[in-house]
Design a protein around this motif. Sequence first.
Motif, PDB file in Angstrom:
ATOM      1  N   ALA A 581       0.836  -1.202   0.000  1.00  0.00           N
ATOM      2  CA  ALA A 581       0.000   0.000   0.000  1.00  0.00           C
ATOM      3  C   ALA A 581       0.872   1.253   0.000  1.00  0.00           C
ATOM      4  N   ARG A 582       1.958   1.205   0.758  1.00  0.00           N
ATOM      5  CA  ARG A 582       2.881   2.345   0.808  1.00  0.00           C
ATOM      6  C   ARG A 582       3.585   2.531  -0.541  1.00  0.00           C
ATOM      7  N   VAL A 583       4.022   1.434  -1.156  1.00  0.00           N
ATOM      8  CA  VAL A 583       4.637   1.527  -2.470  1.00  0.00           C
ATOM      9  C   VAL A 583       3.676   2.165  -3.463  1.00  0.00           C
ATOM     10  N   HIS A 584       2.430   1.719  -3.461  1.00  0.00           N
ATOM     11  CA  HIS A 584       1.431   2.251  -4.390  1.00  0.00           C
ATOM     12  C   HIS A 584       1.180   3.733  -4.146  1.00  0.00           C
ATOM     13  N   GLU A 585       1.090   4.109  -2.873  1.00  0.00           N
ATOM     14  CA  GLU A 585       0.799   5.500  -2.529  1.00  0.00           C
ATOM     15  C   GLU A 585       1.947   6.435  -2.900  1.00  0.00           C
ATOM     16  N   VAL A 586       3.182   6.005  -2.628  1.00  0.00           N
ATOM     17  CA  VAL A 586       4.333   6.890  -2.821  1.00  0.00           C
ATOM     18  C   VAL A 586       4.825   6.873  -4.268  1.00  0.00           C
ATOM     19  N   VAL A 587       4.928   5.692  -4.864  1.00  0.00           N
ATOM     20  CA  VAL A 587       5.514   5.555  -6.197  1.00  0.00           C
ATOM     21  C   VAL A 587       4.497   5.811  -7.298  1.00  0.00           C
ATOM     22  N   GLY A 588       3.237   5.449  -7.058  1.00  0.00           N
ATOM     23  CA  GLY A 588       2.203   5.568  -8.088  1.00  0.00           C
ATOM     24  C   GLY A 588       2.168   6.908  -8.801  1.00  0.00           C
ATOM     25  N   PRO A 589       2.167   8.026  -8.058  1.00  0.00           N
ATOM     26  CA  PRO A 589       2.097   9.329  -8.732  1.00  0.00           C
ATOM     27  C   PRO A 589       3.328   9.684  -9.566  1.00  0.00           C
ATOM     28  N   LEU A 590       4.418   8.923  -9.446  1.00  0.00           N
ATOM     29  CA  LEU A 590       5.670   9.270 -10.119  1.00  0.00           C
ATOM     30  C   LEU A 590       5.887   8.487 -11.406  1.00  0.00           C
ATOM     31  N   VAL A 591       4.969   7.599 -11.757  1.00  0.00           N
ATOM     32  CA  VAL A 591       5.148   6.765 -12.947  1.00  0.00           C
ATOM     33  C   VAL A 591       4.053   7.026 -13.959  1.00  0.00           C
ATOM     34  N   ASP A 592       4.245   6.556 -15.181  1.00  0.00           N
ATOM     35  CA  ASP A 592       3.302   6.760 -16.272  1.00  0.00           C
ATOM     36  C   ASP A 592       2.036   5.951 -16.052  1.00  0.00           C
ATOM     37  N   SER A 593       1.011   6.241 -16.840  1.00  0.00           N
ATOM     38  CA  SER A 593      -0.307   5.618 -16.637  1.00  0.00           C
ATOM     39  C   SER A 593      -0.271   4.108 -16.845  1.00  0.00           C
ATOM     40  N   HIS A 594       0.509   3.623 -17.815  1.00  0.00           N
ATOM     41  CA  HIS A 594       0.591   2.175 -18.038  1.00  0.00           C
ATOM     42  C   HIS A 594       1.211   1.494 -16.813  1.00  0.00           C
ATOM     43  N   THR A 595       2.271   2.108 -16.261  1.00  0.00           N
ATOM     44  CA  THR A 595       2.910   1.539 -15.077  1.00  0.00           C
ATOM     45  C   THR A 595       1.982   1.641 -13.879  1.00  0.00           C
ATOM     46  N   GLN A 596       1.206   2.713 -13.795  1.00  0.00           N
ATOM     47  CA  GLN A 596       0.261   2.856 -12.679  1.00  0.00           C
ATOM     48  C   GLN A 596      -0.747   1.714 -12.667  1.00  0.00           C
ATOM     49  N   ALA A 597      -1.244   1.358 -13.835  1.00  0.00           N
ATOM     50  CA  ALA A 597      -2.214   0.260 -13.905  1.00  0.00           C
ATOM     51  C   ALA A 597      -1.565  -1.049 -13.474  1.00  0.00           C
ATOM     52  N   TRP A 598      -0.345  -1.284 -13.950  1.00  0.00           N
ATOM     53  CA  TRP A 598       0.370  -2.501 -13.546  1.00  0.00           C
ATOM     54  C   TRP A 598       0.629  -2.491 -12.045  1.00  0.00           C
ATOM     55  N   LEU A 599       1.040  -1.343 -11.514  1.00  0.00           N
ATOM     56  CA  LEU A 599       1.372  -1.233 -10.100  1.00  0.00           C
ATOM     57  C   LEU A 599       0.152  -1.492  -9.220  1.00  0.00           C
ATOM     58  N   ALA A 600      -1.009  -1.029  -9.646  1.00  0.00           N
ATOM     59  CA  ALA A 600      -2.222  -1.251  -8.851  1.00  0.00           C
ATOM     60  C   ALA A 600      -2.481  -2.744  -8.673  1.00  0.00           C
ATOM     61  N   ALA A 601      -2.268  -3.516  -9.745  1.00  0.00           N
ATOM     62  CA  ALA A 601      -2.459  -4.969  -9.651  1.00  0.00           C
ATOM     63  C   ALA A 601      -1.337  -5.623  -8.849  1.00  0.00           C
ATOM     64  N   ALA A 602      -0.116  -5.143  -9.028  1.00  0.00           N
ATOM     65  CA  ALA A 602       1.042  -5.766  -8.375  1.00  0.00           C
ATOM     66  C   ALA A 602       1.058  -5.530  -6.872  1.00  0.00           C
ATOM     67  N   THR A 603       0.324  -4.506  -6.408  1.00  0.00           N
ATOM     68  CA  THR A 603       0.356  -4.165  -4.978  1.00  0.00           C
ATOM     69  C   THR A 603      -0.996  -4.366  -4.296  1.00  0.00           C
ATOM     70  N   ARG A 604      -1.926  -5.010  -4.970  1.00  0.00           N
ATOM     71  CA  ARG A 604      -3.220  -5.208  -4.318  1.00  0.00           C
ATOM     72  C   ARG A 604      -3.064  -6.166  -3.128  1.00  0.00           C
ATOM     73  N   PRO A 605      -3.932  -6.050  -2.142  1.00  0.00           N
ATOM     74  CA  PRO A 605      -3.802  -6.907  -0.943  1.00  0.00           C
ATOM     75  C   PRO A 605      -3.864  -8.384  -1.305  1.00  0.00           C
ATOM     76  N   LEU A 606      -3.188  -9.199  -0.502  1.00  0.00           N
ATOM     77  CA  LEU A 606      -3.191 -10.649  -0.723  1.00  0.00           C
ATOM     78  C   LEU A 606      -4.607 -11.198  -0.562  1.00  0.00           C
TER      79      LEU A 606
END
Length: 606
Positions: A581-606
Amino acid sequence: MFKAHFQTFDDSSERAASAARVAALRAELTRRGLDGFLVPRADRQQNEYLPASEERLAWLTGFTGSAGFAIVLHDRGAVFVDGRYTVQADAQIDKNVFAIAHLVETPPDQWLTQNVTAGQKVGYDAWLHTSDQVERFRQAAATAGAELVAVEDNPIDALWHDRPAPPSGPVTLRDIKLAGESAAEKLQRVRGELTKLRADALVVSDPQNVAWTFNIRGSDIAHTPLALAFAIVPRDGRPALYVDGAKLDNETRHALEDVADVREPAALAGDLAAFKDKTVRLDGASAADALSREVQMRGGKPAAGADPITLMKAVKNHAEIAGMRAAHIRDGAAVTRFLAWLDREAPRGTLTEIDAVAALESFRRETGLLKDISFPTIAGAGPNGAIVHYRVTRETNRKLGVNELFLIDSGAQYEDGTTDITRTVVIGEPTAEMRDRFTRVLKGHIGIATAVFPENTSGAQLDPFARHALWQAGLDFDHGTGHGVGSYLSVHEGPARISKLGHVTLRRGMILSNEPGYYKTAEYGIRIENLVLVIAAPEPAGAEKPLNAFETLTLAPIDRRLINTRMLTGKERHWLDSYHARVHEVVGPLVDSHTQAWLAAATRPL
């Protein structure tokens, strides 16, 4: 800007040159009345990475690995390497000239005892060995009735006619906003330590310690922003900094002259005469035997021990910590972009290890703030990942196979901080065994990340936290769990570490790696590495000692596809979900939209 280079092992011309060079060296030794010579891979300050002008071992033997040693006798010779370099040594070394021996299983001093004879004289360059190293070889030679002899000048240098010039990059001042403490303040603290040690002066032989003390950085060493410099800090009186004056512009020279005499390196030995009958502290890990000999020759009393600056440097101040946090946010965005790109491209089956290394370095360059990588990237696909310190070459370069693991260990140097991160990802579908092993490594990683421990706890005491889940299955890993990391300095910094041999107390402000692993020979490797900062922990009611904990600095997803969630406890799941959740919150705004979509899936709760 640096450029990625990939080594080629097989070079028959270098092997042929090695035979001629060894023959020339033997003739030179005969002329000097010597029967042998020790050739370490080292420079005058025992740096991890060497300037090209100091690569004597590579020039003589053809071996270009980062750890090695050679002994040349008149009728035989040996090159000693560790397990990382057996394949490389076999390809690069002329085995008609040198036997290849294991650096640990057959140590060079042991080989010397077995191969020299009574009355022989074996030479060594006192600037390239510490006093402890020399004493081991002296005893080894004496056991066989031979003698170890210091040479006035290195015989290899007399033969190496096209030897590169010493590095001459500029020395720069470190901004006080990043350093957090002036050089004058640091020097005052060093003098206080000398008083406690009852030493009259300290010879600062480690260039990392020189850089930290005087708030300077340089470009003499690959991957580490250092100037090759020495210093003498007296308990009373004005310090002296020994550095090539051609590397200093007027602003830098004037700033340094405010706190020290700035002198040429050649003046160092003579200046030790000022400490006749005085106790001079020398760092046992980096001080050349030549320095101890010079102190004694000029009437001083050499005292070997730890340089107190090493520990002072390891405890980061508020400015250094702030810089490291900022660097890790920036680096986390670059690594996350890489992981998203890798997830898109690798399943096509065309990517190689070299492609991955080049892509990751490219994402870091695009930050606009990258100074260098902090060490050569380790990128191991499938069985190559099982080689702990693997370095891809054009001969070993492997495609990232489907249904295989890919391990990538990398780091960056930014002006505000140094990073080091390892991620292991699956290309395709993992086996049940891969998931089991990955989850055990993850449990160990979380064990360190969530540890709460009293002050005065050492890294050795915490090391079992990283291994417990592996031990339960009869598994382990053969490297340390963590090493110290510098602030825009070396990615491998002492004195603290988390390992079976880590006996230094972990103090608030220290930054270390957290990197348990597992390696199945010829099949795959797993390592999960974040950097962590030692911080104060909340103290429960009734606590009788101050408590410490770790803050995780590194920010990039951990591959959820490799986790067997049934093996995790509730607390472990909570840690990973909170981290993601912290990775998504901090890094998400710094990457492009395609990476943001990937990141949302990669960091979703178990």
